[in-house]
Design a protein around this motif. Structure first.
Motif, short mmCIF file in Angstrom:
data_model
loop_
_atom_site.label_atom_id
_atom_site.label_comp_id
_atom_site.label_asym_id
_atom_site.label_seq_id
_atom_site.Cartn_x
_atom_site.Cartn_y
_atom_site.Cartn_z
N LEU A 291 13.41 2.40 -0.46
CA LEU A 291 12.72 1.22 0.33
C LEU A 291 11.76 0.30 -0.73
N ILE A 292 12.13 0.45 -2.01
CA ILE A 292 11.28 -0.36 -2.79
C ILE A 292 11.53 -1.84 -2.53
N GLN A 293 12.41 -2.11 -1.89
CA GLN A 293 12.62 -3.74 -1.84
C GLN A 293 11.87 -4.21 -0.40
N HIS A 294 11.81 -3.15 0.34
CA HIS A 294 10.93 -3.37 1.56
C HIS A 294 9.31 -3.32 1.39
N THR A 295 8.58 -4.11 1.41
CA THR A 295 7.12 -4.13 0.95
C THR A 295 6.30 -3.38 2.06
N LEU A 296 6.40 -3.58 3.44
CA LEU A 296 5.65 -2.84 4.12
C LEU A 296 6.00 -1.34 4.37
N LEU A 297 7.29 -1.05 4.63
CA LEU A 297 7.93 0.37 4.51
C LEU A 297 7.75 1.23 3.25
N HIS A 298 7.69 0.57 2.22
CA HIS A 298 7.48 0.97 0.87
C HIS A 298 5.87 1.31 0.92
N LYS A 299 5.07 0.63 1.35
CA LYS A 299 3.71 1.09 1.32
C LYS A 299 3.42 2.36 2.18
N VAL A 300 3.88 2.20 3.41
CA VAL A 300 3.73 3.19 4.32
C VAL A 300 4.30 4.68 3.71
N ASN A 301 5.63 4.40 3.29
CA ASN A 301 6.25 5.67 2.59
C ASN A 301 5.43 6.02 1.34
N GLY A 302 4.58 5.28 0.70
CA GLY A 302 3.65 5.72 -0.58
C GLY A 302 2.59 6.48 0.01
N VAL A 303 2.01 6.04 1.11
CA VAL A 303 0.76 6.89 1.62
C VAL A 303 1.23 8.18 1.92
#
Length: 268
Positions: free
Chosen positions: A173-185
């Protein structure tokens, strides 16, 4: 006993090869891209299996020391070959990254292959060391040295794998900023709960069982438990520090900058 080891030795590499071939033929992906995604897929499947086994074992053990569940030893035997397989799979991913960066000749000759292996071991030293330790120490400690005691604690250890899918998914998901941030949390929370807090909880749970203060538990715990904790817990703390550093950069960078949470960590 050895039948389960053989089954794991076939299952994980077989799943990797099957996934890689499917991605190449159905999606038209390159060898390297298919290998990278297949490695993450196998890691995620293994983590789901381990976590599921852990939940079943924990739910079935009323007595944290004496109660037993057949799945404990069975999954240890089945999953141990995964760590040996994953060392090689991570090497394939590392070699693919070299080729993407312009080193297309990486690994094409004996000399270059040796240099690639050395570079891989330097870059992924802690992860390779972790995997070797899991096979050479944790396997006999979990299967033989504990003498059938503490299936509950082994089930809790299986839950450490709960953080793996979010790590693997984050790379996709590294190219999808919002999903990447949610997954990061999600990755931050699961890693903290299932890896950082895991070892203190093991000592707390035994202290509650034995009616003794938590600080006294290391004095009566088997040396294998204390050694495993002394070697594995600092590693989890180090990786969690890297995740926090990446998360801080991710949530403070400008929206038009590339995501950063997984640039700081090597948890493939």
């Amino acid at each position: 006993m050895w039948g389960l080891v053989a089954a794991g030795s076939v299952f994980f590499p077989g799943l990797f090869l099957l996934s890689k071939q499917a991605l190449k033929q159905l999606m038209g992906w390159s060898e390297g891209d298919a290998a990278v995604v297949s490695t993450r897929l196998v890691s995620s499947i293994q983590s789901i299996m381990a976590s599921s086994a852990g939940c079943i074992i924990i739910a079935s053990c009323r007595d944290v020391i004496e109660d037993r569940h057949w799945l404990t030893d069975a999954y240890i035997l089945f999953a141990t070959p995964y760590f040996a397989y994953d060392i090689y799979a991570m090497f394939l991913c590392y070699r693919h990254k070299l080729q993407v960066k312009g080193h297309e000749e990486a690994g094409q000759s004996v000399g270059l292959m040796g240099a690639t292996v050395i570079g891989y071991l330097r870059r992924e030293f802690l992860m390779v060391l972790h995997h070797i330790f899991m096979v050479t120490f944790c396997f006999p400690a979990s299967l033989l040295w504990r003498q059938g005691k503490g299936d509950y604690f082994q089930g809790v250890l299986f839950l450490a794998e709960l953080s793996t899918p979010s790590v693997s998914l984050g790379k996709v998901l590294i190219q999808h900023t919002l999903l990447h941030k949610v997954n990061g949390v999600v990755m931050l929370l699961t890693f903290f709960g299932c890896r950082v807090l895991l070892f203190p909880y093991l000592y707390y749970a035994y202290g509650r069982y034995a009616s003794m203060p938590m600080y006294r538990v290391p004095l009566v715990a088997p040396w294998q438990c204390n050694l495993g904790t002394a070697l594995l817990w600092p590693l989890q703390l180090y990786w969690f520090t890297l995740i926090c550093r990446g998360a801080l950069r991710l949530f403070t960078e400008r929206s038009n900058s590339p995501p950063a949470i997984l640039k700081s960590i090597k948890l493939e």
